[in-house]
Write an enzyme that holds these catalytic residues in place. Structure first.
Site, PDB file in Angstrom:
ATOM      1  N   PRO A  21      -6.875  -0.115   1.075  1.00  0.00           N
ATOM      2  CA  PRO A  21      -7.373   0.951   0.200  1.00  0.00           C
ATOM      3  C   PRO A  21      -7.572   2.276   0.941  1.00  0.00           C
ATOM      4  O   PRO A  21      -7.700   3.315   0.306  1.00  0.00           O
ATOM      5  CB  PRO A  21      -8.722   0.419  -0.313  1.00  0.00           C
ATOM      6  CG  PRO A  21      -8.826  -0.982   0.126  1.00  0.00           C
ATOM      7  CD  PRO A  21      -7.772  -1.261   1.149  1.00  0.00           C
ATOM      8  N   GLU A  58     -13.087  -7.909   4.249  1.00  0.00           N
ATOM      9  CA  GLU A  58     -13.648  -6.558   4.318  1.00  0.00           C
ATOM     10  C   GLU A  58     -12.745  -5.605   5.081  1.00  0.00           C
ATOM     11  O   GLU A  58     -12.886  -4.404   5.002  1.00  0.00           O
ATOM     12  CB  GLU A  58     -15.035  -6.576   4.949  1.00  0.00           C
ATOM     13  CG  GLU A  58     -16.152  -6.787   3.941  1.00  0.00           C
ATOM     14  CD  GLU A  58     -15.989  -8.057   3.114  1.00  0.00           C
ATOM     15  OE1 GLU A  58     -15.607  -9.092   3.696  1.00  0.00           O
ATOM     16  OE2 GLU A  58     -16.224  -8.003   1.907  1.00  0.00           O
ATOM     17  N   ARG A  82      13.966  -1.383  -6.787  1.00  0.00           N
ATOM     18  CA  ARG A  82      14.729  -0.874  -7.935  1.00  0.00           C
ATOM     19  C   ARG A  82      15.457   0.421  -7.620  1.00  0.00           C
ATOM     20  O   ARG A  82      16.348   0.832  -8.345  1.00  0.00           O
ATOM     21  CB  ARG A  82      13.858  -0.752  -9.188  1.00  0.00           C
ATOM     22  CG  ARG A  82      12.763   0.257  -9.099  1.00  0.00           C
ATOM     23  CD  ARG A  82      11.859   0.206 -10.314  1.00  0.00           C
ATOM     24  NE  ARG A  82      12.478   0.722 -11.535  1.00  0.00           N
ATOM     25  CZ  ARG A  82      12.711   2.007 -11.779  1.00  0.00           C
ATOM     26  NH1 ARG A  82      12.398   2.922 -10.877  1.00  0.00           N
ATOM     27  NH2 ARG A  82      13.269   2.392 -12.911  1.00  0.00           N
TER      28      ARG A  82
END
Ligand code: 6GU
Length: 277
Positions: free
Chosen positions: A121, A148, A186
Protein backbone atom coordinates in the site's frame (compact mmCIF):
# COMPACT_ATOMS: atom_id res chain seq x y z
CA UNK A 1 13.72 -27.18 -13.57
CA UNK A 2 15.12 -26.45 -10.13
CA UNK A 3 13.61 -24.69 -7.13
CA UNK A 4 10.17 -25.24 -5.67
CA UNK A 5 7.50 -23.59 -7.73
CA UNK A 6 3.93 -23.93 -8.73
CA UNK A 7 4.20 -23.44 -12.45
CA UNK A 8 1.06 -22.18 -14.09
CA UNK A 9 2.46 -22.04 -17.58
CA UNK A 10 0.54 -24.50 -19.71
CA UNK A 11 3.28 -26.77 -20.78
CA UNK A 12 6.61 -25.44 -19.64
CA UNK A 13 7.83 -23.79 -22.81
CA UNK A 14 6.17 -20.88 -24.56
CA UNK A 15 4.92 -21.52 -28.08
CA UNK A 16 7.98 -21.04 -30.33
CA UNK A 17 5.77 -19.65 -33.09
CA UNK A 18 5.05 -16.62 -30.94
CA UNK A 19 7.79 -14.02 -31.39
CA UNK A 20 9.54 -12.86 -28.20
CA UNK A 21 8.06 -9.38 -28.13
CA UNK A 22 4.54 -10.82 -27.91
CA UNK A 23 4.98 -12.77 -24.71
CA UNK A 24 5.56 -11.94 -21.07
CA UNK A 25 6.57 -14.03 -18.08
CA UNK A 26 5.73 -13.26 -14.45
CA UNK A 27 7.47 -14.76 -11.43
CA UNK A 28 5.21 -14.27 -8.43
CA UNK A 29 6.56 -14.62 -4.87
CA UNK A 30 3.89 -15.27 -2.27
CA UNK A 31 3.00 -17.15 0.90
CA UNK A 32 -0.35 -18.09 -0.69
CA UNK A 33 0.21 -19.65 -4.14
CA UNK A 34 -3.26 -21.20 -4.12
CA UNK A 35 -4.81 -17.73 -4.49
CA UNK A 36 -3.56 -17.52 -8.08
CA UNK A 37 -5.16 -20.54 -9.73
CA UNK A 38 -8.65 -19.36 -10.72
CA UNK A 39 -7.97 -15.89 -12.14
CA UNK A 40 -5.19 -17.09 -14.43
CA UNK A 41 -7.20 -19.92 -15.91
CA UNK A 42 -10.35 -18.17 -17.08
CA UNK A 43 -11.11 -16.00 -20.07
CA UNK A 44 -8.48 -13.87 -21.76
CA UNK A 45 -5.61 -14.68 -19.40
CA UNK A 46 -6.32 -18.41 -19.74
CA UNK A 47 -6.26 -18.13 -23.51
CA UNK A 48 -3.13 -15.95 -23.43
CA UNK A 49 -1.39 -18.72 -21.48
CA UNK A 50 -2.60 -21.41 -23.88
CA UNK A 51 -1.37 -19.39 -26.84
CA UNK A 52 2.02 -18.72 -25.25
CA UNK A 53 1.62 -14.97 -24.78
CA UNK A 54 1.61 -15.30 -21.00
CA UNK A 55 3.33 -17.57 -18.51
CA UNK A 56 3.18 -17.25 -14.75
CA UNK A 57 5.32 -19.15 -12.26
CA UNK A 58 4.07 -18.83 -8.68
CA UNK A 59 6.78 -19.43 -6.09
CA UNK A 60 6.04 -20.14 -2.44
CA UNK A 61 8.35 -17.98 -0.30
CA UNK A 62 7.99 -20.50 2.52
CA UNK A 63 9.81 -23.12 0.41
CA UNK A 64 12.86 -20.86 0.47
CA UNK A 65 13.07 -20.42 4.25
CA UNK A 66 16.19 -22.36 5.22
CA UNK A 67 15.36 -23.05 8.89
CA UNK A 68 13.73 -26.27 10.02
CA UNK A 69 10.31 -24.71 10.59
CA UNK A 70 10.29 -22.59 7.43
CA UNK A 71 9.66 -19.39 9.35
CA UNK A 72 8.75 -16.50 7.07
CA UNK A 73 7.65 -13.84 9.55
CA UNK A 74 8.72 -12.52 12.96
CA UNK A 75 7.61 -9.81 15.41
CA UNK A 76 8.91 -6.31 14.61
CA UNK A 77 12.05 -4.93 16.27
CA UNK A 78 11.08 -2.12 18.60
CA UNK A 79 7.85 -3.83 19.55
CA UNK A 80 4.31 -3.12 18.50
CA UNK A 81 1.73 -5.50 17.12
CA UNK A 82 1.70 -7.76 14.12
CA UNK A 83 4.34 -9.65 12.23
CA UNK A 84 6.88 -8.63 9.62
CA UNK A 85 7.95 -10.75 6.66
CA UNK A 86 11.60 -11.75 7.00
CA UNK A 87 14.11 -10.57 4.42
CA UNK A 88 16.10 -13.79 4.05
CA UNK A 89 13.48 -16.14 2.53
CA UNK A 90 12.37 -13.41 0.09
CA UNK A 91 15.94 -12.65 -1.05
CA UNK A 92 16.68 -16.37 -1.37
CA UNK A 93 13.53 -17.01 -3.40
CA UNK A 94 13.93 -14.09 -5.78
CA UNK A 95 17.67 -14.58 -6.27
CA UNK A 96 17.34 -18.34 -6.88
CA UNK A 97 14.54 -17.96 -9.40
CA UNK A 98 15.99 -15.00 -11.30
CA UNK A 99 19.38 -16.61 -11.64
CA UNK A 100 17.85 -19.76 -13.17
CA UNK A 101 18.16 -19.86 -16.95
CA UNK A 102 14.41 -20.11 -17.08
CA UNK A 103 13.19 -22.09 -20.06
CA UNK A 104 15.08 -20.23 -22.72
CA UNK A 105 14.16 -16.84 -21.35
CA UNK A 106 16.93 -14.41 -20.77
CA UNK A 107 17.19 -13.49 -17.14
CA UNK A 108 19.71 -11.56 -15.10
CA UNK A 109 22.44 -14.05 -15.98
CA UNK A 110 22.41 -12.94 -19.62
CA UNK A 111 22.51 -9.27 -18.73
CA UNK A 112 18.82 -8.50 -19.00
CA UNK A 113 17.56 -6.77 -15.89
CA UNK A 114 14.26 -8.00 -14.55
CA UNK A 115 12.03 -5.49 -12.72
CA UNK A 116 11.40 -6.68 -9.16
CA UNK A 117 8.13 -5.12 -8.02
CA UNK A 118 7.00 -5.14 -4.39
CA UNK A 119 3.22 -4.89 -4.00
CA UNK A 120 2.50 -2.70 -1.00
CA UNK A 121 0.00 0.00 0.00
CA UNK A 122 3.01 2.34 0.28
CA UNK A 123 3.94 1.92 -3.40
CA UNK A 124 3.38 4.40 -6.22
CA UNK A 125 -0.13 4.24 -7.56
CA UNK A 126 -0.53 1.72 -10.39
CA UNK A 127 -2.16 3.24 -13.48
CA UNK A 128 -2.66 2.59 -17.20
CA UNK A 129 0.61 4.33 -18.06
CA UNK A 130 2.60 2.04 -15.74
CA UNK A 131 0.75 -0.98 -17.18
CA UNK A 132 1.80 0.12 -20.66
CA UNK A 133 5.43 0.49 -19.64
CA UNK A 134 5.48 -2.92 -17.92
CA UNK A 135 3.86 -4.59 -20.97
CA UNK A 136 7.11 -3.90 -22.87
CA UNK A 137 9.09 -6.11 -20.46
CA UNK A 138 9.85 -9.77 -21.21
CA UNK A 139 9.88 -10.87 -17.58
CA UNK A 140 8.67 -9.29 -14.32
CA UNK A 141 9.03 -10.44 -10.70
CA UNK A 142 6.20 -9.60 -8.28
CA UNK A 143 6.66 -9.88 -4.51
CA UNK A 144 3.43 -10.05 -2.53
CA UNK A 145 3.69 -8.35 0.85
CA UNK A 146 1.65 -9.75 3.75
CA UNK A 147 0.97 -9.11 7.43
CA UNK A 148 1.89 -5.70 8.76
CA UNK A 149 4.73 -5.38 6.33
CA UNK A 150 7.96 -6.53 4.80
CA UNK A 151 11.44 -6.07 6.22
CA UNK A 152 12.70 -2.72 4.95
CA UNK A 153 15.82 -4.29 3.45
CA UNK A 154 13.66 -5.98 0.81
CA UNK A 155 12.47 -2.58 -0.36
CA UNK A 156 15.93 -1.04 -0.16
CA UNK A 157 18.08 -3.76 -1.68
CA UNK A 158 15.91 -6.17 -3.67
CA UNK A 159 12.85 -4.40 -5.07
CA UNK A 160 13.38 -2.07 -8.03
CA UNK A 161 9.86 -0.65 -7.78
CA UNK A 162 6.91 -0.58 -5.35
CA UNK A 163 3.31 -0.49 -6.54
CA UNK A 164 -0.05 0.00 -4.84
CA UNK A 165 -3.35 -0.51 -6.68
CA UNK A 166 -5.35 2.09 -4.76
CA UNK A 167 -5.95 3.99 -1.57
CA UNK A 168 -7.32 1.17 0.57
CA UNK A 169 -5.69 -1.68 2.44
CA UNK A 170 -5.83 -5.31 1.28
CA UNK A 171 -4.86 -8.30 3.40
CA UNK A 172 -1.89 -8.81 1.10
CA UNK A 173 -0.32 -8.08 -2.25
CA UNK A 174 -1.75 -11.20 -3.97
CA UNK A 175 -4.89 -9.61 -5.39
CA UNK A 176 -2.86 -6.56 -6.33
CA UNK A 177 -0.42 -8.79 -8.22
CA UNK A 178 -3.28 -10.32 -10.16
CA UNK A 179 -4.56 -6.86 -11.03
CA UNK A 180 -1.12 -5.95 -12.36
CA UNK A 181 -0.81 -9.22 -14.32
CA UNK A 182 -4.25 -8.69 -15.87
CA UNK A 183 -3.79 -5.02 -16.79
CA UNK A 184 -0.29 -5.61 -18.20
CA UNK A 185 -1.04 -8.83 -20.11
CA UNK A 186 -3.98 -7.43 -22.07
CA UNK A 187 -1.58 -4.82 -23.50
CA UNK A 188 0.87 -7.45 -24.79
CA UNK A 189 0.52 -7.60 -28.62
CA UNK A 190 -1.61 -10.56 -29.71
CA UNK A 191 -3.40 -11.09 -26.39
CA UNK A 192 -6.54 -9.27 -27.46
CA UNK A 193 -7.97 -10.35 -30.81
CA UNK A 194 -8.41 -6.77 -32.02
CA UNK A 195 -5.09 -4.90 -31.83
CA UNK A 196 -6.88 -1.53 -31.82
CA UNK A 197 -9.10 -2.56 -28.88
CA UNK A 198 -6.94 -0.99 -26.20
CA UNK A 199 -6.68 2.41 -27.90
CA UNK A 200 -10.20 3.41 -26.81
CA UNK A 201 -9.96 1.92 -23.30
CA UNK A 202 -10.98 4.06 -20.39
CA UNK A 203 -7.76 5.74 -19.22
CA UNK A 204 -5.87 4.86 -22.42
CA UNK A 205 -6.02 8.47 -23.55
CA UNK A 206 -6.66 9.97 -20.16
CA UNK A 207 -10.46 9.90 -20.35
CA UNK A 208 -13.19 7.54 -19.20
CA UNK A 209 -14.97 5.65 -21.97
CA UNK A 210 -18.50 6.62 -22.89
CA UNK A 211 -21.52 4.29 -23.02
CA UNK A 212 -21.89 1.19 -25.22
CA UNK A 213 -25.09 -0.37 -26.58
CA UNK A 214 -25.94 -3.58 -28.39
CA UNK A 215 -29.15 -5.27 -29.57
CA UNK A 216 -32.07 -4.91 -29.07
CA UNK A 217 -32.64 -1.34 -30.20
CA UNK A 218 -35.38 -0.95 -27.57
CA UNK A 219 -35.08 -2.77 -24.24
CA UNK A 220 -37.99 -2.33 -21.78
CA UNK A 221 -38.82 0.87 -23.59
CA UNK A 222 -35.28 2.27 -23.26
CA UNK A 223 -33.95 3.24 -26.66
CA UNK A 224 -30.46 3.25 -28.10
CA UNK A 225 -29.35 6.83 -28.97
CA UNK A 226 -30.43 7.59 -32.53
CA UNK A 227 -26.99 8.73 -33.72
CA UNK A 228 -25.56 5.20 -33.22
CA UNK A 229 -28.08 3.86 -35.75
CA UNK A 230 -27.49 6.64 -38.28
CA UNK A 231 -24.56 5.08 -40.15
CA UNK A 232 -22.85 8.50 -40.05
CA UNK A 233 -19.38 7.52 -38.82
CA UNK A 234 -18.19 11.07 -38.23
CA UNK A 235 -21.31 11.88 -36.20
CA UNK A 236 -20.87 8.67 -34.18
CA UNK A 237 -17.21 9.52 -33.46
CA UNK A 238 -18.18 13.07 -32.36
CA UNK A 239 -20.95 11.75 -30.12
CA UNK A 240 -18.65 9.18 -28.50
CA UNK A 241 -15.98 11.78 -27.83
CA UNK A 242 -18.55 14.10 -26.26
CA UNK A 243 -19.89 11.26 -24.09
CA UNK A 244 -16.37 10.41 -22.92
CA UNK A 245 -15.73 14.05 -22.05
CA UNK A 246 -19.11 14.35 -20.29
CA UNK A 247 -18.57 11.21 -18.24
CA UNK A 248 -15.04 12.21 -17.28
CA UNK A 249 -16.19 15.70 -16.28
CA UNK A 250 -18.99 14.26 -14.13
CA UNK A 251 -17.10 11.42 -12.47
CA UNK A 252 -13.39 12.15 -12.66
CA UNK A 253 -12.83 15.86 -13.27
CA UNK A 254 -9.30 15.37 -11.93
CA UNK A 255 -8.47 13.41 -15.12
CA UNK A 256 -9.39 16.30 -17.43
CA UNK A 257 -6.45 18.43 -16.37
CA UNK A 258 -4.00 15.74 -17.53
CA UNK A 259 -5.87 14.43 -20.62
CA UNK A 260 -4.75 15.19 -24.18
CA UNK A 261 -7.54 17.48 -25.36
CA UNK A 262 -8.02 19.09 -28.75
CA UNK A 263 -9.33 22.63 -29.18
CA UNK A 264 -12.73 21.13 -30.06
CA UNK A 265 -12.62 18.97 -26.89
CA UNK A 266 -12.02 22.08 -24.78
CA UNK A 267 -14.99 23.82 -26.36
CA UNK A 268 -17.18 20.79 -25.65
CA UNK A 269 -16.00 20.75 -22.02
CA UNK A 270 -16.73 24.46 -21.62
CA UNK A 271 -20.21 23.92 -23.09
CA UNK A 272 -20.87 20.97 -20.75
CA UNK A 273 -19.74 23.02 -17.75
CA UNK A 274 -22.17 25.81 -18.72
CA UNK A 275 -25.03 23.32 -19.12
CA UNK A 276 -24.44 21.84 -15.69
CA UNK A 277 -24.14 25.30 -14.19
CL1 6GU B 1 -0.24 -3.66 -3.41
N1 6GU B 1 -1.10 -4.35 -1.03
C1 6GU B 1 -1.93 -4.25 0.03
N2 6GU B 1 -1.75 -5.04 1.07
N3 6GU B 1 -2.94 -3.40 0.06
C2 6GU B 1 -3.11 -2.63 -1.01
C3 6GU B 1 -2.28 -2.67 -2.12
C4 6GU B 1 -1.26 -3.57 -2.10
N4 6GU B 1 -2.72 -1.77 -3.02
C5 6GU B 1 -3.76 -1.19 -2.46
N5 6GU B 1 -4.01 -1.69 -1.25
Amino acid sequence: MSGPRCDLSHDGDPDPRVSPSTSIHFDVFTLFPEMFRGPLEASILGRAREEGHLSVAVHNIRDYARDKHHVTDEPPYGGGGGMVMKAEPIFHAVESVLSEPSRGRRAESSGESVPVVLLTPQGRLFCQEIAGALSKERRIALICGRYEGVDERVREHLATDELSIGDYVLTGGELASMVVIDAVTRLVPGVLGDPTATAEDSHARGLLEGPHYTRPRVFRGWEVPEVLLSGDHAAVARWRREQALRRTLERRPDLLTEAELTEEDREVVEQLKKESG
